[in-house]
Design an enzyme around this catalytic site. Structure first.
Site, PDB file in Angstrom:
ATOM      1  N   ASP A 104       0.876  -1.164   0.000  1.00 15.69           N
ATOM      2  CA  ASP A 104       0.000   0.000   0.000  1.00 15.69           C
ATOM      3  C   ASP A 104       0.921   1.223   0.000  1.00 15.69           C
ATOM      4  O   ASP A 104       2.116   1.112   0.300  1.00 15.69           O
ATOM      5  CB  ASP A 104      -0.880  -0.037   1.250  1.00 15.69           C
ATOM      6  CG  ASP A 104      -1.746   1.205   1.366  1.00 15.69           C
ATOM      7  OD1 ASP A 104      -2.329   1.606   0.358  1.00 15.69           O
ATOM      8  OD2 ASP A 104      -1.814   1.766   2.472  1.00 15.69           O
TER       9      ASP A 104
ATOM     10  N   ASP B 265      -1.407  -0.950   6.100  1.00 15.45           N
ATOM     11  CA  ASP B 265      -1.454  -0.385   7.448  1.00 15.45           C
ATOM     12  C   ASP B 265      -2.301  -1.217   8.395  1.00 15.45           C
ATOM     13  O   ASP B 265      -2.427  -0.890   9.565  1.00 15.45           O
ATOM     14  CB  ASP B 265      -1.955   1.064   7.418  1.00 15.45           C
ATOM     15  CG  ASP B 265      -3.382   1.177   6.876  1.00 15.45           C
ATOM     16  OD1 ASP B 265      -4.057   0.136   6.767  1.00 15.45           O
ATOM     17  OD2 ASP B 265      -3.798   2.292   6.557  1.00 15.45           O
TER      18      ASP B 265
ATOM     19  N   ASP C 199      -6.529  -1.810   4.796  1.00 20.34           N
ATOM     20  CA  ASP C 199      -6.262  -2.824   3.780  1.00 20.34           C
ATOM     21  C   ASP C 199      -6.611  -4.225   4.254  1.00 20.34           C
ATOM     22  O   ASP C 199      -6.039  -5.203   3.779  1.00 20.34           O
ATOM     23  CB  ASP C 199      -4.788  -2.764   3.368  1.00 20.34           C
ATOM     24  CG  ASP C 199      -4.435  -1.457   2.692  1.00 20.34           C
ATOM     25  OD1 ASP C 199      -5.092  -1.117   1.709  1.00 20.34           O
ATOM     26  OD2 ASP C 199      -3.522  -0.767   3.167  1.00 20.34           O
TER      27      ASP C 199
END
Length: 658
Positions: free
Chosen positions: A354, A545, A549
Site C-alpha cells: 500500500d 497499514d 487494507d
C-alpha cells in the site's frame, strides 16, 4: 483516498485452517513422543535417582552371571532409572495413546531382559533418562530465553485516586484512570501523558534501541520502560486491550499455527511409530520362522530397530526451531502470528505495498485549497468537519490543517476507498475522491492533480478541491532494494491515491509496478492476478497499514501490517506485525524466516538420515542396544541444540547490514 473503514480479521482468513493441534511448547506435546518437558530440567531428585540407578548397574556388572542376584540387581537398576518410562507407557496405553516413544523404550528394555541381556536392558532405560535430562535442560533454556525476550508483562500499576497512590493489578485499573509511572518502572497500560517529561525505552516492543521522548499529550504504550522522570498517565485502554496484553496473546497463540514442515512431522510421527513397531515385529519373526534364523539374534536386531526408530528428534526439534525463530523475530520488533506465516514469509517471491502510511509517512501537509464559489477557509472547515470521525490519515491531516475546534458531523457515512458523506451545520457535505463525487451525483473536474486530492461538494454542488502532500518514509527505497536483493521477483504498489501521486512515490522507492485509484476489492483483484501468474512457486506478500487494507491483507499468502505501534486494529488484521514504522524490517523478517526454515530442514534431514543409516545397520550387524539408545538420544540432543540457534537469527541479520 484509500479505504476509510476498519475490518475485523477473521480467524479463518486465507482459507487456512488454524487447527489447534497444541503440539508446541506450552500447549502439550506432539503425539508420537512421550516427553514431558517442564521446569524439571536439572531436578536434584532426578539426578540422584539416575545416579543410584547407574551405581546399581555398575554393581551388577561385577556379579557373576550364574544365580538370581545379577538379575535382581539389574532389575532394581532398571526400575530406579526408568520407572517414569514404564509408568508413562502404561498410562498412555490406558489413555489409548499406545504407539509412542515410551512404549518403544519399554518394549526394548523388557525384550532385552527376556533374552538375558540385563545390562543392555538397563542401559536402554538409563541412557534414555539421561538423554531426557539434557533434552529438558536444552528445551527449558530455549523457552526461558524466549520468555525473557517477551518479558514485558507488568506486575503492578500505581493508581492515583483522590490524591492517594495505591498499588493494584493492571487488570483493576479503569479506563480514564490516572496512574503514576516512576523512573525504572515498566508502563503497565496504554495511555496519554498528563504531566511529566521523560524518555521511554520501547526496545521490548519495537526492537529499536533509541529511547523515545514522552511529555504531556504524548501517547505511551504498555511494555515501555520509563527511564528518567516520573510520569502521570491517563489510561486509554483496559489491560485486556492494551498493547502488552495483545502482544503476549499473539505470542502465546503463535504455537497453534503450524508450518507445513511442522504439520508433516506431526502426521509423520502418528503413522511412523506404529509402522516401526510392526516392522520390528516382522524383523523378530520372519527370519527365524521362514529362513532358519536364530531367534535371539533377530529379536536383538528387532529391539535395536525399535530403539533407533523413536521419532523424538523430529517432533521436538522442528517445533522448537520455529518457536525460537518467532521469538527472535519478536525481539527485533517483528511479531509473527505462527510458524505457518513464518514459513510463508521465507518463501516470498512477490510483494505488493500500500502507499499511504506504508511507504509514505501518512502525515499529509496542506499544499493548496482551491475553492469554487466559497472562501478557502469555509471549504477547509466543511471538509475537515465532515471527516472528523474518520481514522484515515488524510482525515486526520485535514483536522490538523484546520487548527481549530470542529463540530461532530451528523449522519456521517464512510465509503471505503472513496471518502465521507455527512451533515455539517445543516449542510450536506461530501469529501473524497472522484468516485465519491459520482456517487453524490456531482460533476467534478477531470484532472490528474499532484498529491492527494480531496474533492468537496456542498448541498449537491461542487465547491472545490483540497490538495495534500505526503512524503516517502526515510529508508523506503533502501527497504525495497533489500527485498529485491533477497530474490523477490516483483514489487508492486496498490493504492487508492491518484496516479500522479502513486507514480511519484513508486519512482522514488524503486517500485516495479503501480496500480492507482483502487478500491479495496480492486486491490484484492490485483493481488489475485499476482498470485495466479503461471510461473509462481513462492508466496505473495502484501504490506499495508492493517486497518484500511484488511481485505487484501486477508487474501495474501502473508499479510504484514507496517508501523503498527499503537494500532490495535493492525495487530488483529495482519499475519505479521511490524511494530516499528520501518519498511526495512520486512527484509529483516524474511532473513529470519529463511534462517529458521533452514535450521528446521537441517534437523529433519539429519534426524531422518542418521536413523535410516542406523536402522539399516541393525539389520546386518549386531549393534548393542546401548549404542542404539546413544544414537537416538545423541541425534535428539544435537537437533535440539541446533534448534536453539534459531534464537540467534536476529544476530544473523546484522551481517546483512540490519
Amino acid at each position: 483516498m484509500g479505504c476509510h473503514c476498519g475490518h475485523c480479521h477473521n480467524e479463518a482468513h486465507h482459507g487456512h485452517g488454524h487447527a489447534h493441534d497444541h503440539g508446541h511448547y506450552g500447549h502439550g506435546h506432539p503425539q508420537g513422543c512421550g516427553h514431558q518437558h517442564g521446569s524439571s530440567g536439572w531436578d536434584r531428585m532426578t539426578i540422584l535417582r539416575l545416579g543410584v540407578g547407574g551405581g546399581l548397574m555398575i554393581l551388577g556388572l561385577f556379579i557373576p552371571a550364574a544365580g538370581v542376584a545379577r538379575l535382581l540387581v539389574f532389575l532394581a537398576a532398571a526400575l530406579v532409572s526408568g520407572y517414569p518410562v514404564l509408568l508413562n507407557a502404561g498410562k498412555n496405553i490406558l489413555r489409548g495413546e499406545i504407539f509412542d516413544e515410551m512404549l518403544l523404550m519399554a518394549l526394548a528394555a523388557a525384550g532385552a531382559f527376556v533374552i538375558g541381556e540385563y545390562a543392555e536392558g538397563t542401559a536402554v532405560l538409563l541412557l534414555f533418562q539421561v538423554g531426557e535430562l539434557f533434552q529438558n535442560y536444552a528445551v527449558d533454556r530455549s523457552r526461558d530465553s524466549i520468555a525473557k525476550l517477551m518479558d514485558i508483562r507488568p506486575e503492578e500499576a500505581l493508581l492515583e485516586e483522590e490524591g492517594k497512590i495505591s498499588s493494584v493489578k493492571p487488570e483493576d485499573v479503569p479506563v480514564d484512570g490516572v496512574i503514576l509511572v516512576r523512573p525504572g518502572d515498566r508502563v503497565p497500560l496504554d495511555g496519554v501523558v498528563i504531566s511529566g517529561q521523560s524518555m521511554l525505552d520501547t526496545a521490548a516492543l519495537t526492537g529499536e534501541s533509541l529511547p523515545r521522548p514522552a511529555g504531556p499529550g504524548d501517547a505511551v504504550l504498555s511494555g515501555s520502560i520509563n527511564q528518567q522522570a516520573a510520569l502521570r498517565i491517563r489510561v486509554t485502554h483496559s489491560y485486556q486491550q492494551s498493547t502488552v496484553s495483545r502482544i503476549l496473546t499473539l505470542t502465546e497463540e503463535a504455537g497453534e499455527r503450524k508450518a507445513r514442515l511442522d504439520r508433516f512431522i506431526t502426521r509423520f510421527a502418528r503413522v511412523y511409530t506404529p509402522l516401526a513397531v510392526l516392522a520390528a515385529a516382522l524383523i523378530a519373526l520372519i527370519p527365524p520362522l521362514f529362513f532358519q534364523g536364530e531367534w535371539q539374534a533377530w529379536l536383538h536386531s528387532a529391539l535395536t530397530f525399535l530403539v533407533i526408530s523413536c521419532p523424538c528428534a523430529l517432533v521436538i526439534s522442528v517445533p522448537l526451531t520455529f518457536f525460537g525463530g518467532i521469538g527472535a523475530a519478536s525481539r527485533r520488533g517483528i511479531l509473527i502470528k505462527g510458524a505457518h506465516f513464518l514459513e510463508a514469509l521465507a518463501r516470498v517471491e512477490r510483494a505488493a505495498f500500500d502507499k499511504t502510511g506504508t511507504l509514505t509517512q501518512g502525515r499529509f501537509t496542506l499544499e493548496a485549497v482551491r475553492p469554487e464559489g466559497m472562501e478557502e477557509k469555509e471549504l477547509l472547515f466543511l471538509a475537515a468537519a465532515a471527516e472528523r470521525t474518520s481514522t484515515h490519515p488524510i482525515a486526520q491531516s485535514l483536522a490538523e490543517a484546520w487548527e481549530g475546534e470542529l463540530p461532530l458531523p451528523e449522519e456521517a457515512k464512510e465509503f471505503p476507498g472513496c471518502g465521507v458523506m455527512a451533515r455539517v451545520n445543516g449542510h450536506s457535505v461530501a469529501a473524497g475522491n472522484g468516485r465519491l463525487m459520482e456517487q453524490a451525483g456531482v460533476l467534478a473536474p477531470i484532472r490528474d492533480l499532484p498529491g492527494a486530492a480531496v474533492h468537496v461538494a456542498v448541498d449537491g454542488v461542487y465547491r472545490g478541491v483540497i490538495l495534500l502532500a505526503d512524503q516517502l518514509k526515510a529508508g523506503a527505497g533502501e527497504a525495497v532494494a533489500r527485498i529485491k536483493a533477497l530474490g523477490v521477483r516483483e514489487v508492486a504498489m496498490f493504492t487508492g491515491d491518484s496516479a500522479s501521486s502513486a507514480r511519484k512515490a513508486a519512482e522514488a522507492a524503486g517500485i516495479d509496478r503501480v496500480e492507482a485509484g483502487l478500491l479495496p476489492h480492486e486491490k484484492v483483484e490485483r493481488l489475485e492476478e499476482m498470485m495466479n501468474v503461471p510461473d509462481r512457486k513462492g508466496a505473495v506478500l502484501f504490506v499495508g497499514d492493517g486497518v484500511n487494507d484488511a481485505p487484501v491483507l486477508a487474501r495474501a499468502d502473508v499479510g504484514a501490517a507496517m508501523g503498527a505501534l499503537g494500532s490495535h486494529a493492525a495487530m488483529e488484521a495482519a499475519d505479521i506485525v511490524i511494530m516499528q514504522d520501518d519498511p526495512g524490517k520486512l527484509a529483516e523478517g524474511i532473513l529470519i524466516a529463511r534462517r529458521t526454515l533452514s535450521i528446521a530442514r537441517q534437523n529433519a534431514a539429519f534426524a531422518l538420515g542418521v536413523k535410516a543409516a542406523v536402522m539399516a545397520a541393525s539389520l546386518f550387524t549386531q549393534l548393542p542396544l546401548w549404542a542404539a539408545v546413544f544414537a537416538d538420544v545423541g541425534v535428539c540432543m544435537l537437533t535440539v541444540f541446533n534448534a536453539m540457534r534459531a534464537l540467534t537469527c536476529g544476530k544473523f541479520t546484522k551481517k546483512y547490514g540490519f
